[in-house]
Design a protein around this motif. Structure first.
Motif, PDB file in Angstrom:
ATOM      1  N   ILE A  70       0.842  -1.204   0.000  1.00 26.21           N
ATOM      2  CA  ILE A  70       0.000   0.000   0.000  1.00 26.21           C
ATOM      3  C   ILE A  70       0.875   1.250   0.000  1.00 26.21           C
ATOM      4  CG2 ILE A  70      -1.662   1.328   1.362  1.00 26.21           C
ATOM      5  CD1 ILE A  70      -2.860  -1.368   2.233  1.00 26.21           C
ATOM      6  N   ASN A  71       1.959   1.251   0.779  1.00 26.43           N
ATOM      7  CA  ASN A  71       2.880   2.396   0.793  1.00 26.43           C
ATOM      8  C   ASN A  71       3.511   2.616  -0.571  1.00 26.43           C
ATOM      9  OD1 ASN A  71       2.503   3.125   3.449  1.00 26.43           O
ATOM     10  ND2 ASN A  71       4.116   1.791   4.197  1.00 26.43           N
ATOM     11  N   VAL A  72       3.925   1.530  -1.218  1.00 29.93           N
ATOM     12  CA  VAL A  72       4.529   1.642  -2.547  1.00 29.93           C
ATOM     13  C   VAL A  72       3.503   2.172  -3.545  1.00 29.93           C
ATOM     14  CG1 VAL A  72       5.483   0.296  -4.458  1.00 29.93           C
ATOM     15  CG2 VAL A  72       6.319  -0.066  -2.142  1.00 29.93           C
ATOM     16  N   PHE A  73       2.261   1.716  -3.441  1.00 31.01           N
ATOM     17  CA  PHE A  73       1.201   2.212  -4.321  1.00 31.01           C
ATOM     18  C   PHE A  73       0.993   3.712  -4.141  1.00 31.01           C
ATOM     19  CE2 PHE A  73      -3.320   3.216  -4.992  1.00 31.01           C
ATOM     20  CZ  PHE A  73      -3.390   2.961  -6.355  1.00 31.01           C
ATOM     21  N   ILE A  74       1.003   4.182  -2.902  1.00 31.23           N
ATOM     22  CA  ILE A  74       0.843   5.617  -2.622  1.00 31.23           C
ATOM     23  C   ILE A  74       2.002   6.403  -3.233  1.00 31.23           C
ATOM     24  CG2 ILE A  74       0.815   7.339  -0.760  1.00 31.23           C
ATOM     25  CD1 ILE A  74      -1.817   5.875  -0.915  1.00 31.23           C
ATOM     26  N   ILE A  75       3.211   5.884  -3.146  1.00 29.85           N
ATOM     27  CA  ILE A  75       4.371   6.572  -3.722  1.00 29.85           C
ATOM     28  C   ILE A  75       4.274   6.599  -5.244  1.00 29.85           C
ATOM     29  CG2 ILE A  75       6.880   6.420  -4.020  1.00 29.85           C
ATOM     30  CD1 ILE A  75       6.954   5.378  -1.100  1.00 29.85           C
ATOM     31  N   TYR A  76       3.869   5.471  -5.854  1.00 29.82           N
ATOM     32  CA  TYR A  76       3.668   5.452  -7.310  1.00 29.82           C
ATOM     33  C   TYR A  76       2.583   6.444  -7.726  1.00 29.82           C
ATOM     34  CZ  TYR A  76       6.530   1.518  -8.872  1.00 29.82           C
ATOM     35  OH  TYR A  76       7.567   0.715  -9.212  1.00 29.82           O
ATOM     36  N   LEU A  77       1.521   6.533  -6.947  1.00 29.25           N
ATOM     37  CA  LEU A  77       0.444   7.469  -7.266  1.00 29.25           C
ATOM     38  C   LEU A  77       0.940   8.908  -7.182  1.00 29.25           C
ATOM     39  CD1 LEU A  77      -2.504   7.151  -8.049  1.00 29.25           C
ATOM     40  CD2 LEU A  77      -3.099   7.386  -5.649  1.00 29.25           C
TER      41      LEU A  77
END
Length: 111
Positions: free
Chosen positions: A69-76
């Motif tokens: 989820i953290n990686v997804f937020i950074i990609y977003l």
């Protein structure tokens, strides 16, 4: 005033992490400041919703899905901010970890 100081600490952490983590590029201080704002907004409004929706898989993975989820937020955030780019999953994972640690260490001086 406290919010502005925390935002500047996050900006410093993002700028430092971009220089130490390979695969992460930030074009300058202004971009790092915008990334800090966008990450703050995404972490405030979107991350709790994602954590609730992903609760079953998080339980199955014993909490490790929070890293995804953290990686997804950074990609977003990299999608929304021009001048901020992430080249891979591992780079985003390490970037998130470095930003968290640097922000926590610098934030200790604030409290």
């Amino acid at each position: 005033m406290n919010l502005l100081i925390r935002l500047l600490i996050s900006t410093l952490a993002i700028y430092a992490a971009a220089h130490f983590v390979p695969g992460v590029t930030v074009n300058g201080w202004t971009t790092a400041f915008v990334v800090a704002i966008v990450l703050g907004l995404l972490n405030t409004f979107l991350k709790p919703v994602l954590q609730i929706l992903a609760l079953p898989i998080t339980i199955l993975t014993l909490g490790l899905f929070y890293f995804v989820i953290n990686v997804f937020i950074i990609y977003l955030a990299s999608y929304f901010v021009d001048g901020f780019a992430i080249s891979g999953f591992i780079s985003a994972l390490i970037f998130g970890f470095v930003v968290s640690v640097v922000s926590a260490v610098l934030g200790m001086f604030l409290d």
